[in-house]
Design a protein around this motif. Structure first.
Motif, PDB file in Angstrom:
ATOM      1  N   PHE A  58       8.823 -76.079   3.556  1.00 63.95           N
ATOM      2  CA  PHE A  58       8.596 -77.416   3.294  1.00 63.95           C
ATOM      3  C   PHE A  58       8.959 -78.289   4.202  1.00 63.95           C
ATOM      4  O   PHE A  58       8.298 -79.550   4.312  1.00 63.95           O
ATOM      5  N   GLY A  59      10.146 -78.239   4.573  1.00 60.90           N
ATOM      6  CA  GLY A  59      10.718 -79.484   5.684  1.00 60.90           C
ATOM      7  C   GLY A  59       9.708 -79.448   6.831  1.00 60.90           C
ATOM      8  O   GLY A  59       9.270 -80.686   7.176  1.00 60.90           O
ATOM      9  N   TRP A  60       9.258 -78.596   7.337  1.00 62.22           N
ATOM     10  CA  TRP A  60       8.426 -78.580   8.575  1.00 62.22           C
ATOM     11  C   TRP A  60       6.885 -79.009   7.973  1.00 62.22           C
ATOM     12  O   TRP A  60       6.268 -79.899   8.939  1.00 62.22           O
ATOM     13  N   ARG A  61       6.424 -78.690   6.996  1.00 55.87           N
ATOM     14  CA  ARG A  61       5.117 -79.034   6.471  1.00 55.87           C
ATOM     15  C   ARG A  61       5.317 -80.808   6.513  1.00 55.87           C
ATOM     16  O   ARG A  61       4.277 -81.430   6.506  1.00 55.87           O
ATOM     17  N   SER A  62       6.327 -81.048   5.932  1.00 55.82           N
ATOM     18  CA  SER A  62       6.524 -82.594   5.629  1.00 55.82           C
ATOM     19  C   SER A  62       6.497 -83.372   6.964  1.00 55.82           C
ATOM     20  O   SER A  62       5.865 -84.499   7.062  1.00 55.82           O
ATOM     21  N   VAL A  63       7.153 -82.740   7.918  1.00 54.39           N
ATOM     22  CA  VAL A  63       7.202 -83.678   9.276  1.00 54.39           C
ATOM     23  C   VAL A  63       6.129 -83.518   9.888  1.00 54.39           C
ATOM     24  O   VAL A  63       5.674 -84.348  10.722  1.00 54.39           O
ATOM     25  N   LEU A  64       5.300 -82.306   9.978  1.00 58.63           N
ATOM     26  CA  LEU A  64       4.108 -82.127  10.831  1.00 58.63           C
ATOM     27  C   LEU A  64       2.935 -82.780  10.228  1.00 58.63           C
ATOM     28  O   LEU A  64       1.953 -83.195  10.952  1.00 58.63           O
ATOM     29  N   GLY A  65       2.759 -82.802   9.087  1.00 61.04           N
ATOM     30  CA  GLY A  65       1.631 -83.653   8.456  1.00 61.04           C
ATOM     31  C   GLY A  65       0.311 -82.839   8.908  1.00 61.04           C
ATOM     32  O   GLY A  65       0.364 -81.639   8.858  1.00 61.04           O
ATOM     33  N   ALA A  77      -2.125 -81.801  14.722  1.00 60.24           N
ATOM     34  CA  ALA A  77      -3.060 -80.775  15.455  1.00 60.24           C
ATOM     35  C   ALA A  77      -2.138 -80.119  16.610  1.00 60.24           C
ATOM     36  O   ALA A  77      -2.093 -78.769  16.406  1.00 60.24           O
ATOM     37  N   ASP A  78      -1.672 -80.781  17.377  1.00 62.99           N
ATOM     38  CA  ASP A  78      -0.814 -80.311  18.522  1.00 62.99           C
ATOM     39  C   ASP A  78       0.566 -80.562  18.197  1.00 62.99           C
ATOM     40  O   ASP A  78       1.086 -81.941  18.291  1.00 62.99           O
ATOM     41  N   VAL A  79       1.510 -79.327  18.133  1.00 61.84           N
ATOM     42  CA  VAL A  79       2.913 -80.025  17.769  1.00 61.84           C
ATOM     43  C   VAL A  79       3.824 -80.038  19.037  1.00 61.84           C
ATOM     44  O   VAL A  79       3.867 -79.176  19.972  1.00 61.84           O
ATOM     45  N   PRO A  80       4.186 -81.244  19.356  1.00 62.16           N
ATOM     46  CA  PRO A  80       4.954 -81.655  20.677  1.00 62.16           C
ATOM     47  C   PRO A  80       6.330 -80.894  20.723  1.00 62.16           C
ATOM     48  O   PRO A  80       7.168 -80.656  19.768  1.00 62.16           O
ATOM     49  N   ALA A  81       6.828 -80.410  21.901  1.00 60.28           N
ATOM     50  CA  ALA A  81       8.052 -79.926  21.882  1.00 60.28           C
ATOM     51  C   ALA A  81       9.301 -80.788  21.490  1.00 60.28           C
ATOM     52  O   ALA A  81      10.160 -80.130  21.229  1.00 60.28           O
ATOM     53  N   TYR A  82       9.176 -82.118  21.583  1.00 59.88           N
ATOM     54  CA  TYR A  82      10.206 -82.908  21.307  1.00 59.88           C
ATOM     55  C   TYR A  82      10.204 -82.842  19.616  1.00 59.88           C
ATOM     56  O   TYR A  82      11.306 -83.089  19.193  1.00 59.88           O
ATOM     57  N   VAL A  83       9.318 -82.422  19.073  1.00 61.27           N
ATOM     58  CA  VAL A  83       9.413 -82.495  17.286  1.00 61.27           C
ATOM     59  C   VAL A  83       9.901 -80.798  17.288  1.00 61.27           C
ATOM     60  O   VAL A  83      10.651 -80.698  16.443  1.00 61.27           O
ATOM     61  N   SER A  84       9.204 -79.854  17.968  1.00 60.51           N
ATOM     62  CA  SER A  84       9.645 -78.429  17.642  1.00 60.51           C
ATOM     63  C   SER A  84      10.191 -77.774  18.928  1.00 60.51           C
ATOM     64  O   SER A  84       9.468 -77.144  19.684  1.00 60.51           O
TER      65      SER A  84
END
Length: 299
Positions: A203-210, A213-220
């Motif tokens: 849930f937390g990740w779905r909320s922050v990623l929205g 399309a490409d997940v940055p390493a600064y986020v993950s």
């Protein structure tokens, strides 16, 4: 799949808490209305507003010479918490080590998503470093717990890549590092109930990623291809929690890149155990070990 057992004392304490398995936006909204636990400090305090974010600066009374600074990022799964969440951890360092604490209140998901949260935290770090003389600080340590630990790792990567402020050390306490949520430990702690389950993590990740399309390493930060050139790193986790394997992997990859990392995986520790029950025996040992490491890095 079997699970590592909880530390007996911690397990008994946890049995008295209401636990769930999943989060919903409605439940998050209810939790947000709850005040942070009260805290006591004799430190001088002032607040700073930078657009959408707020910082609070805590300084030991009577400070006359430059002191190290801990830049603190709170936990809450990216969707909850404020700058005073888990604040007793850095305030203990203020009391014992004489550090200045700057704690940041970033925007929360899902209202803010993508890189907004880590960008907010980096903006606060830039302000802190840019006002070092006025704040009376020298060395800067970036520290955070849970989601804040993941944001701390992201901020540290940004500082390295963008020629940002020099960071002496990073302290990552049970950090939330990998949006893929597919490790063995994540699978072990699915189905709850628990302090932080695989379902809550998703849930937390779905909320922050929205709709990113490409997940940055600064986020993950687990996606970062290069973990060289990072400051001395302390990684804390428990054997009985969702983030165990991604945290161990992050420390291992820092070693593989020739870096300096100290990893502690506390047997029987569940997610955030020393923040929730600071007086339990295992919590006292974990906090003392972490504080001693930080003291060595700042001496």
């Amino acid at each position: 799949m079997g699970r590592p057992a909880f530390d007996p004392e911690l397990g008994a304490l946890l049995a008295g808490m209401p636990l769930g398995t999943e989060l919903t936006y409605e439940l998050v909204q209810q939790i947000r209305q709850m005040p942070s636990p009260p805290f006591k400090t004799d430190a001088e305090r002032h607040d700073v507003t930078l657009g959408e974010i707020t910082l609070t600066v805590f300084r030991p009374k009577g400070l006359t010479e430059p002191a190290p600074c801990v830049y603190w990022i709170h936990g809450g799964g990216m969707v909850m918490g404020d700058r005073f969440s888990q604040i007793d951890i850095p305030l203990q360092w203020l009391e014992e080590l004489g550090v200045v604490v700057v704690t940041v209140e970033h925007r929360l998901a899902p209202e803010a998503n993508g890189t907004t949260l880590v960008d907010d935290c980096y903006r606060g770090l830039l302000w802190t470093a840019g006002n070092a003389e006025e704040l009376g600080i020298g060395k800067i340590v970036v520290a955070g717990i849970s989601a804040g630990g993941g944001l701390a790792a992201g901020v540290t990567l940004m500082a390295r890549d963008l020629d940002g402020p020099e960071i002496t050390a990073q302290v990552l306490i049970c950090p939330m590092l990998d949006h893929r949520d597919n490790s063995t430990s994540s699978t072990q702690y699915a189905g709850g109930p628990g302090v932080w389950t695989r379902e809550m993590n998703a849930f937390g990740w779905r909320s922050v990623l929205g709709d990113l399309a490409d997940v940055p390493a600064y986020v993950s930060p687990a996606l970062a291809e290069d973990l060289s050139g990072l400051p001395a790193t302390y990684v804390d986790t428990g054997t009985a929690e969702v983030f165990r394997d991604e945290d161990v992997a992050y420390a291992s990859r820092i070693w593989a890149a020739g870096g300096d990392a100290e990893l502690h995986t506390w047997a029987g520790g569940f997610h955030g155990f020393d923040a929730i029950f600071p007086d339990a025996g295992l919590s006292v040992r974990a906090r003392r070990t972490r504080t001693e490491w930080l003291e060595r890095r700042l001496s």
